[in-house]
Design an enzyme around this catalytic site. Structure first.
Site, PDB file in Angstrom:
ATOM      1  N   ASP A  58      -1.226  -1.108   5.875  1.00 54.91           N
ATOM      2  CA  ASP A  58      -1.444  -0.535   7.210  1.00 54.91           C
ATOM      3  C   ASP A  58      -2.879  -0.701   7.680  1.00 54.91           C
ATOM      4  O   ASP A  58      -3.224  -0.209   8.746  1.00 54.91           O
ATOM      5  CB  ASP A  58      -1.069   0.952   7.204  1.00 54.91           C
ATOM      6  N   ASP A  89      -0.306   5.002   1.078  1.00 53.54           N
ATOM      7  CA  ASP A  89      -0.567   5.866   2.236  1.00 53.54           C
ATOM      8  C   ASP A  89      -0.546   5.032   3.516  1.00 53.54           C
ATOM      9  O   ASP A  89      -1.244   4.028   3.626  1.00 53.54           O
ATOM     10  CB  ASP A  89      -1.926   6.563   2.098  1.00 53.54           C
ATOM     11  N   ASP A  99       0.848  -1.178   0.000  1.00 46.69           N
ATOM     12  CA  ASP A  99       0.000   0.000   0.000  1.00 46.69           C
ATOM     13  C   ASP A  99       0.895   1.244   0.000  1.00 46.69           C
ATOM     14  O   ASP A  99       2.097   1.164   0.267  1.00 46.69           O
ATOM     15  CB  ASP A  99      -0.900  -0.023   1.238  1.00 46.69           C
TER      16      ASP A  99
END
Length: 265
Positions: free
Chosen positions: A198, A4, A2
């Protein structure tokens, strides 16, 4: 991986992410940066990442907008769509030959934007009520910013669904469709690929459902206690990708002997 929460926070580099990416390149490990954010094109994202200190080529960036365009090209080639979103989504749909229109479109496609218009949402509702198929790039209800949470595609999709009684088909994470399309773009196989994210609800889940091992980093949305609330678990939890520096060839340590060495991230 990922983007961000893993590599950057908005436009600020997560410490150690640049060293991690450099080590991947030095070791010849292929990687793909994924994002559910459909606002920007890969070219835009590359420029934004470079300002943060990361040089990621366009071909190593895969967005929910690109995954949505590939899905629509396979489902209904040469179709039409009414789009609520930004240039990342409209450019992706133009690239597959789609006509963007508010007159009897085949699809209503909802993406990310920081300026959701009541008029555009109302038009989307009426088109879905008239029979347009409802597609959303991703189910994220909110996203992070330095000032706090921002409403995202999933929240607006819920509004349209409530008004029309028609649920959208979400293409982005955690739909394994996005993961499989990214694997094809990377030329990788799930058996020797891992997912770094995250968020438990999108990144880890999408990796799991696509047959990948997963690493949860605590530098973004999900915390260690949050992760314990889910009925599934990541393969490993780390504070950030900085913890992988020096271990990119063997990210799971002793687990690598049981699962096979990860070749791509």
């Amino acid at each position: 991986m990922d983007m961000d929460g893993v590599l950057v926070h908005e436009e600020h580099l997560i410490p150690g992410a640049d060293v991690f990416v450099s080590e991947l390149r030095e070791n010849g490990i292929g990687f793909m940066v994924l994002t559910n954010n459909s606002i920007y094109t890969p070219r835009d994202l590359r420029a934004r990442l470079r300002r943060s200190g990361l040089d990621i080529p366009e071909e190593s960036i895969w967005t929910s907008a690109l995954a949505t365009a590939r899905f629509l090209r396979e489902q209904r080639p040469g179709g039409s769509a009414y789009v609520v979103g930004e240039s990342g989504l409209t450019t992706a749909l133009h690239s597959i030959g789609y006509v963007l229109t508010d007159r009897d479109p085949d699809y209503v496609v909802l993406g990310e934007t920081r300026t959701y218009s009541f008029e555009a949402i109302t038009r989307a509702i009426r088109l879905v009520e008239s029979g347009a198929r409802f597609i959303a790039t991703n189910p994220d209800e909110k996203g992070p910013s330095r000032e706090g949470s921002l409403p995202a595609t999933g929240a607006v999709a819920a509004l349209i669904e409530r008004a029309t009684g028609r649920a959208p088909y979400y293409v982005g994470k955690p739909n394994p469709l996005m993961m499989r399309s990214a694997l094809r773009a990377l030329g990788a196989h799930s058996e020797n690929t891992l997912m770094i994210g995250d968020r438990m609800d999108t990144d880890v889940r999408s990796g799991l459902e696509a047959g990948l091992q997963s690493l949860l980093v605590l530098s973004g949305i999900s915390g260690r206690q949050t992760a314990e609330l889910f009925p599934y678990r990541p393969t490993k939890v780390l504070d950030s990708v900085a913890d992988l520096v020096g271990h990119t060839r063997d990210p799971f340590g002793e687990q690598a002997s049981a699962h096979g060495e990860a070749q791509r991230v």
